[in-house]
Design a protein around this motif. Structure first.
Motif, PDB file in Angstrom:
ATOM      1  N   ASN A  36      44.889  47.097  46.686  1.00 45.67           N
ATOM      2  CA  ASN A  36      44.561  45.723  47.070  1.00 45.67           C
ATOM      3  C   ASN A  36      43.115  45.570  47.560  1.00 45.67           C
ATOM      4  O   ASN A  36      42.540  44.489  47.468  1.00 45.67           O
ATOM      5  CB  ASN A  36      45.529  45.201  48.128  1.00 45.67           C
ATOM      6  N   ILE A  37      42.520  46.640  48.072  1.00 51.04           N
ATOM      7  CA  ILE A  37      41.092  46.601  48.410  1.00 51.04           C
ATOM      8  C   ILE A  37      40.266  46.793  47.135  1.00 51.04           C
ATOM      9  O   ILE A  37      39.324  46.057  46.879  1.00 51.04           O
ATOM     10  CB  ILE A  37      40.749  47.659  49.477  1.00 51.04           C
ATOM     11  N   THR A  41      36.954  44.383  45.227  1.00 50.67           N
ATOM     12  CA  THR A  41      35.603  44.885  45.454  1.00 50.67           C
ATOM     13  C   THR A  41      34.922  45.206  44.126  1.00 50.67           C
ATOM     14  O   THR A  41      35.580  45.578  43.156  1.00 50.67           O
ATOM     15  CB  THR A  41      35.619  46.152  46.339  1.00 50.67           C
ATOM     16  N   LEU A  42      33.607  45.074  44.127  1.00 54.10           N
ATOM     17  CA  LEU A  42      32.848  45.311  42.898  1.00 54.10           C
ATOM     18  C   LEU A  42      32.751  46.789  42.543  1.00 54.10           C
ATOM     19  O   LEU A  42      32.925  47.155  41.390  1.00 54.10           O
ATOM     20  CB  LEU A  42      31.426  44.766  43.069  1.00 54.10           C
ATOM     21  N   TYR A  43      32.450  47.644  43.528  1.00 56.63           N
ATOM     22  CA  TYR A  43      32.054  49.007  43.196  1.00 56.63           C
ATOM     23  C   TYR A  43      32.964  50.102  43.726  1.00 56.63           C
ATOM     24  O   TYR A  43      32.730  51.263  43.453  1.00 56.63           O
ATOM     25  CB  TYR A  43      30.616  49.260  43.687  1.00 56.63           C
ATOM     26  N   LEU A  44      33.970  49.765  44.493  1.00 54.84           N
ATOM     27  CA  LEU A  44      34.837  50.782  45.081  1.00 54.84           C
ATOM     28  C   LEU A  44      35.678  51.459  44.002  1.00 54.84           C
ATOM     29  O   LEU A  44      36.345  50.773  43.229  1.00 54.84           O
ATOM     30  CB  LEU A  44      35.756  50.123  46.116  1.00 54.84           C
ATOM     31  N   TRP A 102      34.517  45.270  53.619  1.00 56.00           N
ATOM     32  CA  TRP A 102      35.940  45.453  53.316  1.00 56.00           C
ATOM     33  C   TRP A 102      36.646  45.797  54.623  1.00 56.00           C
ATOM     34  O   TRP A 102      36.056  46.369  55.535  1.00 56.00           O
ATOM     35  CB  TRP A 102      36.194  46.515  52.240  1.00 56.00           C
ATOM     36  N   ILE A 103      37.896  45.395  54.700  1.00 55.98           N
ATOM     37  CA  ILE A 103      38.750  45.663  55.863  1.00 55.98           C
ATOM     38  C   ILE A 103      40.017  46.336  55.342  1.00 55.98           C
ATOM     39  O   ILE A 103      40.574  45.903  54.329  1.00 55.98           O
ATOM     40  CB  ILE A 103      39.126  44.355  56.601  1.00 55.98           C
TER      41      ILE A 103
END
Length: 182
Positions: A36-37, A41-44, A102-103
């Motif tokens: 879910n993160i 996110t673009l690059y994770l 991010w959290i």
């Protein structure tokens, strides 16, 4: 917001933003190895490995000292628990930068991203004297959009189908704010 240049920390009402340490790598891996993160996110990378965390963390101090980027761990002021990360890039040529964050999922909905982002925006304008700060998010990530709007940023545009994530194109929504003091 209190910035401590010697210790490279920013303190808010509930949080301490500090540089990541190598000892944070296990916690970062646990938080980031989350679909879910990743999807927001673009690059994770995903899956997210301990090696990913270590290689990400190892450049933070050099980037900070070179005035290139400022990457902070978002931690609980009382317990030191790691909630996530927030970064501010530095484009010295144009005197602006991008906020990205991010959290960890178990800490969503507590206002940590907003509190950290407000502190980083203040850091950008007051400490680093940026003219402008911007942020972008996937159109599908409404929670991130709300954080950005709470900063007083205004929408500047939507790049339609701008990035491809998991064989699906995503719109990138851009927001920005000008330093009213400069």
């Amino acid at each position: 917001m209190i910035f401590d240049n010697q210790n490279k920390t920013i303190t808010t009402k509930r949080l301490v933003l500090r540089l990541f340490q190598k000892s944070d790598a296990v916690a970062v891996t646990k938080l980031c190895n989350n679909y879910n993160i990743y999807k927001n996110t673009l690059y994770l990378p995903y899956p997210y490995s301990l090696e990913d965390a270590i290689s990400w963390i190892e450049h933070h101090l050099d980037n900070f000292n070179a005035n290139k980027s400022f990457e902070f761990a978002i931690t609980d002021k009382r317990t030191g628990e790691l909630f996530g990360a927030i970064a501010l890039s530095n484009n010295q040529q144009f005197n602006n930068g991008e906020i990205a964050y991010w959290i960890g999922e178990e800490s969503w909905g507590n206002g940590y991203a907003t509190e950290a982002a407000q502190a980083i925006l203040q850091f950008a304008f007051e400490e680093k004297q940026y003219h402008k700060v911007f942020a972008r998010y996937f159109n599908s990530n409404l929670a991130s959009g709300r954080v950005i709007q709470k900063l007083g940023m205004k929408q500047e545009g939507i790049l339609i189908d701008h990035v491809k994530k998991e064989n699906r194109y995503e719109d990138l929504v851009y927001y920005g704010i000008i330093n009213s003091r400069g």
